[in-house]
Design a protein around this motif. Structure first.
Motif, PDB file in Angstrom:
ATOM      1  N   ARG A   1       0.824  -1.199   0.000  1.00  0.00           N
ATOM      2  CA  ARG A   1       0.000   0.000   0.000  1.00  0.00           C
ATOM      3  C   ARG A   1       0.863   1.255   0.000  1.00  0.00           C
ATOM      4  N   ASP A   2       1.908   1.242   0.845  1.00  0.00           N
ATOM      5  CA  ASP A   2       2.803   2.397   0.924  1.00  0.00           C
ATOM      6  C   ASP A   2       3.451   2.669  -0.417  1.00  0.00           C
ATOM      7  N   ARG A   3       3.918   1.605  -1.054  1.00  0.00           N
ATOM      8  CA  ARG A   3       4.653   1.794  -2.305  1.00  0.00           C
ATOM      9  C   ARG A   3       3.739   2.246  -3.433  1.00  0.00           C
TER      10      ARG A   3
ATOM     11  N   ASP B   1       3.339   5.807  -3.026  1.00  0.00           N
ATOM     12  CA  ASP B   1       4.499   6.633  -3.334  1.00  0.00           C
ATOM     13  C   ASP B   1       5.010   6.477  -4.758  1.00  0.00           C
TER      14      ASP B   1
END
Lengths: 119, 877
Positions: free
Chosen positions: B35-37, B40
């Motif tokens: 999710r973070d990647r 970003d």
């Protein structure tokens, strides 16, 4: 009383392991933070993939180089539970031993003109 | 809980590629990471990187888990070394034996012949089934040539005939086997010479300069692989031949001549197109390569039509002769050899199954005793699937260790195996340990491991926690556990019963085979092949004089009672010519005007030398000279076939167009089939027509010498006599006739011995298995038995109780085994001689033996049960 484990037995450390130890040496981090830290420090040269990251973390946990922290460290920064990892004294010793090994190599390389700077 | 996007859901599913432990621990974090990647970096680059990552790290983690399991397996097996060793040995023997037998089956039966497009190769025979002969007769030269002209189904046809060569190059004359072949054999086999040139059609001209082609093995052995050998000459049977080429080992006679032949020929000369022969003289073997689109059945039909046409065109010689085609892979085998090999493969497979059952019992017992350990691990969070996987890994890794041991054993015994295989089995030299065999070994090892490891793994994983943790591990066992063990004992006993029945039938068959009446007296007889050197004795008169001198000189030796010559000694290598004989007075009191028979050219005292009984009339004698009226002697079977009575004195038979008067009738002899070694002991005696060697001179014959003393003692004297008479002749290879007869039974003897060994192994394993299970049962029922003894049960009744349990299971197994043996009996019926495949005596005896053996296995634990101290038992310890 068993003797304390010798970090030299783990040398040379795998590249990913060493970088992860460096990432958690000064502060506890969670997985994504470790990934970003390593990428930043190596200027994008080493991007740890999730499989490599967690595979290494798993082995480092087994070897006692890091420990898992179960509670949130930064309740204000994160909105969900993340697992944080902290370096252990043994992990610190292992990282120091590896750094010393690399320094020796670098010194030897400098002595024969393979690396910049004087020996 | 944040909403899950599709991408997330897909990623979570893909995470299942990792080991369960791993994904359980880290799936949540890895999804967070994802999710973070995505947030970003954006989907495309992330997904590309993720797919690469999965491909790389998922297998690595799986292997790492496997490595962990294997290390754990090694540790746990080290804790019970005796059990591990027992299991490894049992399985290793099973795997080793199976691999060895399979290597024989593969090398001899399954591997395709070493020629290009080997499925196109066929062997063509003259078929005399119409007149009571078989479909595998040799072919006459003229018929072969007619076939070459008329048959359309073949790319090429070739013919050949075995030859004995006396080679005089360096020192003593040597005898080497080889063949006369048509040049087309190169085309049929698809083989090119490795040095020099192949034979050509011009070489086949009787007037052409004599040439020869050598086999690679001879080239290595005698000429050191010197290429300059091509162009030199070699003296064969006194005639100089020019060596024109060297051929690889694969260039050889194939097909039916390989039955009973000890090895491939080493010298090949062109088959001389001597068309002044009789069309009825069947001497050649014929092979062919079918055209691409032609099937075997189409070719068979065509040859039948061609042969039918030739019957009309050449009625005197070709009446009742058709043609038959068979693949060399079939025709080169006595059908019983194929059957024996397959039966042995089945038998050894059964032994492996029984071995696996034993190991399964061992492992089950072990799993039960580890219930506590497994329960604790389950309590600490290990999932059943993980435990099952670990247990399975333990068992499969044990199996793999056994497999390696077994394959090593098989590999080491390869050499010994090849010497055990009788020379009468073709392609024995092609048996070796190659990739296919190793793959087979690996496959049965893994299958065995899974087979005996599966049940305990599943059971161990489902171990219920509470009872295991609170009790000491003993006590009530789940009923399904008992069922497994019971089932294994029943299965083992049943399989062992089947093997024992089979071995017993084969043994009886072998005994009967070796007692079969031969029709002659082999004890004290020596025999050897002798060729009269053509060059020194070029015409019939000279040849006869040489043979007479030889026989006279041999008979003067002390302790030689009689010496004679015959075309081929029964059961010994030779050429057996099939002929058709016709009663000249046809229509006047005879049953059949013609019959096929084997022709034997014999000297006057041959019957005495061989020990054949004269039933009527006289033997050949001084009155039968080259110029006198032609005479013949018939075997009893031939007389009966022609005249329905065993008397034929005075009648006339036509052979090769010439009339012969019958002057005597002799007893039937076995070993005179039209094959290279005269057929086996189980074959019925063939009709034989004997003619005098004085009137039908023959260059290559078999010498028969009957001696008083042990035959070996006079061999030196015989050798000296030979050297005195004809120094250019190689000393013949004299062997006792008994040896040849024993060799003809070599293959059934080997099959019986191996079947017996397998049955013995199966029996042993079953006894061990029953003993183990009954012992275990007794130890599990200690409390109950202790109670019984405490309240006054006698020792006998305790023994009876244990015996009853064991014998119930064993009897069920025996009963099933007998039924199984009954239904499978027709499979080995083809191997049996003189005994029925459902011989009730054998079945009954086997049942009794198995029951006795099972009772014995139960006795020791039963006796142990009587020594249970009720006090200790009741304490429940």
């Amino acid at each position: 009383m068993t003797s304390p484990p010798n970090p030299d037995g783990l040398l040379p450390l795998p590249v990913a392991t060493f970088h992860i130890l460096v990432a958690v040496a000064d502060q506890d981090r969670h997985g994504y933070a470790i990934m970003q830290d390593v990428a930043a420090r190596t200027d994008g040269a080493l991007k740890l993939s999730p499989g490599t990251l967690y595979g290494s973390i798993r082995r480092m946990l087994e070897e006692g180089l890091i420990v898992e922290l179960s509670e949130r460290q930064r309740p204000d920064e994160d909105d969900e539970r993340r697992r944080y990892y902290r370096i252990t004294p043994f992990g610190r010793a292992a990282a120091q031993a590896e750094a010393a090994r690399l320094a020796t190599l670098l010194r030897q390389a400098k002595a024969v003109g393979l690396a910049p700077g004087r020996a | 809980m944040a909403d899950r996007t599709i991408g997330e859901r897909v990623y979570r599913k893909l995470l299942r590629l990792y080991p369960r432990d791993f994904s359980d621990d880290y799936a949540h974090e890895m999804t967070q990471l994802y999710r973070d990647r995505i947030r970003d970096e954006g989907p495309t680059s992330v997904w590309l990187a993720l797919v690469a990552d999965l491909a790389r790290t998922a297998p690595r983690e799986q292997l790492s888990t496997l490595a962990q399991d294997v290390r754990h397996a090694r540790r746990t097996w080290r804790r019970t070394p005796v059990l591990a060793l027992a299991a490894i040995l049992t399985l290793a023997l099973g795997v080793g034996a199976n691999t060895a037998v399979f290597s024989v089956v593969h090398g001899v039966l399954l591997r395709p012949l070493p020629y290009p497009d080997p499925d196109r190769l066929v062997e063509v025979f003259e078929d005399n089934s119409r007149a009571g002969g078989g479909p595998f007769f040799r072919v006459s030269l003229l018929n072969y040539l007619s076939w070459v002209e008329r048959a359309q189904s073949f790319e090429a046809l070739a013919a050949f005939n075995g030859r004995d060569f006396t080679v005089t190059e360096h020192g003593d004359p040597e005898r080497i086997f080889g063949s006369a072949v048509t040049a087309s054999l190169f085309k049929v086999l698809g083989i090119a010479p490795i040095v020099g040139r192949a034979l050509t059609a011009e070489d086949e001209n009787p007037a052409a300069a004599p040439v020869a082609v050598l086999a690679e093995s001879l080239w290595s052995r005698a000429f050191g692989r010197d290429p300059a050998v091509v162009g030199r000459t070699i003296t064969l049977n006194g005639l100089r031949h020019q060596i024109v080429g060297i051929v690889p080992t694969a260039f050889r006679e194939i097909g039916r001549t390989q039955i009973g032949s000890a090895g491939a020929g080493q010298i090949f000369i062109p088959l001389s197109m001597d068309t002044a022969q009789n069309r009825g003289n069947h001497t050649l073997r014929v092979v062919g390569r079918l055209r691409q689109q032609v099937t075997l059945d189409q070719a068979r039909d065509e040859m039948r039509r061609v042969a039918a046409g030739m019957q009309n065109e050449f009625p005197t010689t070709n009446r009742n002769w058709s043609a038959w085609i068979e693949r060399p892979q079939r025709s080169m085998f006595d059908p019983r050899v194929r059957l024996s090999l397959l039966v042995l493969l089945g038998a050894v497979g059964v032994v492996l199954l029984i071995a696996c059952a034993n190991v399964a019992n061992l492992v089950l017992a072990r799993a039960t005793s580890r219930r506590r350990e497994l329960a604790v691990r389950a309590a600490l969070g290990a999932r059943p699937a993980r435990l099952a996987r670990q247990l399975l890994t333990e068992n499969v890794s044990l199996a793999l260790v056994s497999g390696v041991c077994g394959l090593t054993m098989a590999g080491l015994s390869m050499q010994a195996l090849r010497t055990l295989i009788p020379a009468t089995i073709p392609r024995a030299d092609e048996i070796r340990l190659d990739g296919t065999i190793l793959a087979f070994g690996l496959f049965i090892t893994t299958a065995s491991g899974v087979f005996f490891g599966m049940a305990p793994a599943i059971r161990g994983a489902r171990a219920s926690l509470l009872p295991a943790l609170t009790q000491n591990g003993k006590g009530a066992i789940g009923p399904s556990h008992h069922l497994w063990r019971r089932g294994l004992v029943v299965a083992q006993t049943g399989l062992a019963t089947m093997l024992v029945v089979m071995a017993a039938l084969l043994l009886q068959s072998l005994v009967r085979l070796q007692q079969v009446p031969l029709g002659f007296e082999p004890v004290g007889v020596l025999t050897a092949r002798v060729s009269t050197p053509q060059v020194k004795y070029p015409d019939a008169a000279a040849m006869l004089e040489f043979q007479r001198t030889l026989l006279r000189s041999l008979e003067t030796l002390p302790s030689v009672r009689a010496a004679g010559l015959i075309t081929s000694t029964p059961f010994a290598p030779g050429v057996r010519r099939g002929v058709t004989v016709r009663d000249r007075a046809a229509g006047g009191g005879s049953l059949e005007p013609s019959a096929s028979a084997v022709e034997q050219v014999v000297s006057a005292r041959l019957f005495r030398a061989l020990g054949v009984t004269l039933l009527a009339g006289r033997e050949f004698g001084a009155q039968d000279q080259p110029g006198s009226p032609l005479v013949a002697i018939v075997s009893e079977g031939l007389a009966r076939r022609l005249w329905a009575s065993s008397d034929g004195i005075g009648r006339a038979l036509e052979l090769d167009g010439r009339g012969h008067e019958i002057v005597g009738v002799v007893g039937d002899t076995r070993g005179t089939d039209g094959t290279a070694r005269g057929g086996g002991l189980d074959r019925d005696p063939q009709p034989v027509l004997y003619v005098s060697s004085e009137q039908h001179p023959q260059g290559t014959v078999s010498l028969v010498i009957r001696a008083d003393a042990t035959p070996q003692a006079i061999v030196p004297a015989i050798r000296t006599a030979f050297r005195e008479i004809e120094p250019t002749l190689p000393i013949p290879d004299l062997r006792p006739l008994d040896e040849w007869i024993a060799e003809s039974a070599a293959q059934p003897r080997l099959t019986t011995t191996l079947a017996g060994a397998f049955a013995g192994a199966a029996l042993f394993l079953t006894v061990v298995g029953i003993y183990g299970v009954i012992s275990y049962t007794v130890s599990q029922r200690t409390q109950e038995l202790g109670v019984r003894i405490a309240i006054g049960a006698s020792r006998i009744s305790v023994v009876g109780l244990v015996l009853r349990t064991g014998m119930t299971w064993a009897s069920a197994g025996i009963a099933l085994g007998l039924v199984g043996a009954w239904s499978a009996s027709r499979l080995i019926a083809g191997l049996l001689f003189g005994v029925s495949a459902t011989d009730s005596f054998t079945f009954a005896l086997t049942a009794l033996a198995l029951a006795g053996v099972a009772a014995l296995a139960c006795t020791v634990p039963a006796l142990r049960a009587t020594r249970i101290d009720p006090v200790i038992a009741l304490r429940g310890d």
